[in-house]
Design an enzyme around this catalytic site. Structure first.
Site, PDB file in Angstrom:
ATOM      1  N   GLU A 169      12.262  41.180  90.935  1.00 35.93           N
ATOM      2  CA  GLU A 169      12.451  39.752  91.194  1.00 35.93           C
ATOM      3  C   GLU A 169      12.955  38.994  89.970  1.00 35.93           C
ATOM      4  OE1 GLU A 169      12.369  38.195  93.908  1.00 35.93           O
ATOM      5  OE2 GLU A 169      11.301  39.477  95.310  1.00 35.93           O
ATOM      6  N   GLU A 227       0.465  61.135  89.975  1.00 37.50           N
ATOM      7  CA  GLU A 227      -0.386  60.198  89.253  1.00 37.50           C
ATOM      8  C   GLU A 227      -1.331  60.891  88.276  1.00 37.50           C
ATOM      9  OE1 GLU A 227      -4.445  59.127  91.414  1.00 37.50           O
ATOM     10  OE2 GLU A 227      -2.733  58.295  92.482  1.00 37.50           O
TER      11      GLU A 227
END
Length: 325
Positions: free
Chosen positions: A105, A136
């Site tokens: 954004e 992960e």
């Protein structure tokens, strides 16, 4: 004959590993079981929605407790970005996706280059949509992902993990700190391993989730709120706004082109004709257009003043020869 499943189940090492992990998860606030909600599935939809909404209302309060730590992390980030550093988010699963969302954004909102704010997720881009098993759990993968970016001491790396124990996030912070970069550890458990690894620990303790261990809920909301602050306030500190106006907005579509004109109007009070002329004289750059109107200068002079002011519109206005504000 022994099946593969039976063989896996009978592996002593694996049993021990999972036993240790289960014990560790049992100590985490984000994983705690709430017996008072054990029959939530028997309630009406409206009642469940009310309970969930009540849970969500507690998140901003938990964030407010950590505002001093958040502010210190932002000041450190802004200082390094002013020297040409980057803001890099690193996480697995939902935290990784939230980092990528915030990073993506920044270009349309603040006209940053996509290389200035970056989101890394364990397992790479495909993990945005589909979980990549085991990614992960790798600190080495985090180090490799950062090395691929040619990490420098002017960069800031934000490890994001609800539990605060995710190896990928911890590995990213540890590797970045060893390289001299600023490090921030954003988690939702107190005294987390991630917080201990980072120069700036931010631990937003939101408590157990509505659904046990579903940290995309309150923990995810808390992370989103903090990431909003990290990027937005850093950009304010870097001069990407004028008051609360997005003067560095990139007009890449019709809505943003209309918003650009509205921003110039709000900042200057100029007529539509003046706004169009100013934008035409500055190749559509909102900040430059505002400066031409308020500072009463031409387009090239506006560009020169902003360059000398490191993009800070208020400083450029103060330096303009005929500033009227």
């Amino acid at each position: 004959m022994t099946s593969t499943t039976d063989a896996n189940a009978a592996t002593p090492g694996r049993d021990s590993e999972y036993g240790e992990l289960r014990a560790e998860l049992a100590t985490l606030t984000t994983e705690a079981f709430r017996p008072e909600l054990a029959e939530i599935d028997r309630l009406g939809t409206l009642e469940i929605a009310r309970i969930m909404n009540g849970e969500d209302r507690t998140v901003p309060t938990a964030v407010a407790v950590r505002l001093p730590e958040i502010a210190a992390a932002i000041d450190g980030t802004a200082a390094r970005m002013a020297r040409g550093g980057r803001l890099i988010y690193a996480g697995a699963g939902t935290p990784g996706r939230l980092g990528i969302l915030d990073a993506s954004e920044c270009p349309p909102t603040f006209n940053t280059d996509p290389s200035e704010v970056i989101g890394l997720i364990a397992g790479g881009p495909s993990a945005i949509i589909t979980a990549v098993e085991g990614a992960e759990d790798s600190t080495e993968l985090a180090a490799a992902d950062l090395d691929a970016l040619n990490l420098t001491a002017d960069d800031t790396v934000v490890g994001i993990s609800a539990s605060g124990r995710t190896p990928y996030a911890i590995g990213a912070v540890e590797h970045a700190r060893a390289k001299g970069a600023l490090t921030i550890g954003l988690s939702c458990n107190a005294d987390s391993a991630l917080g201990a690894a980072a120069e700036h620990p931010i631990e937003i303790v939101v408590g157990p989730e509505l659904l046990t261990g579903s940290t995309r809920l309150k923990a995810g909301t808390a992370q989103k709120l903090v990431l909003n602050m990290l990027s937005t306030i850093t950009m304010i500190r870097l001069g990407k706004t004028y008051g609360n106006l997005m003067v560095d907005v990139r007009a890449s579509n019709e809505k943003l082109r209309a918003r650009s004109r509205r921003i110039v109007a709000l900042a200057t009070g100029a007529s539509d004709e003046e706004i169009e002329a100013a934008l035409a004289a500055t190749d559509g750059e909102v900040k430059n257009a505002i400066l031409t109107i308020l500072g009463q200068v031409d387009g090239p002079t506006a560009a020169t003043l902003l360059s000398a002011s490191d993009g800070h519109l208020r400083a450029a206005l103060a330096a303009a020869p005929r500033t009227t504000t």
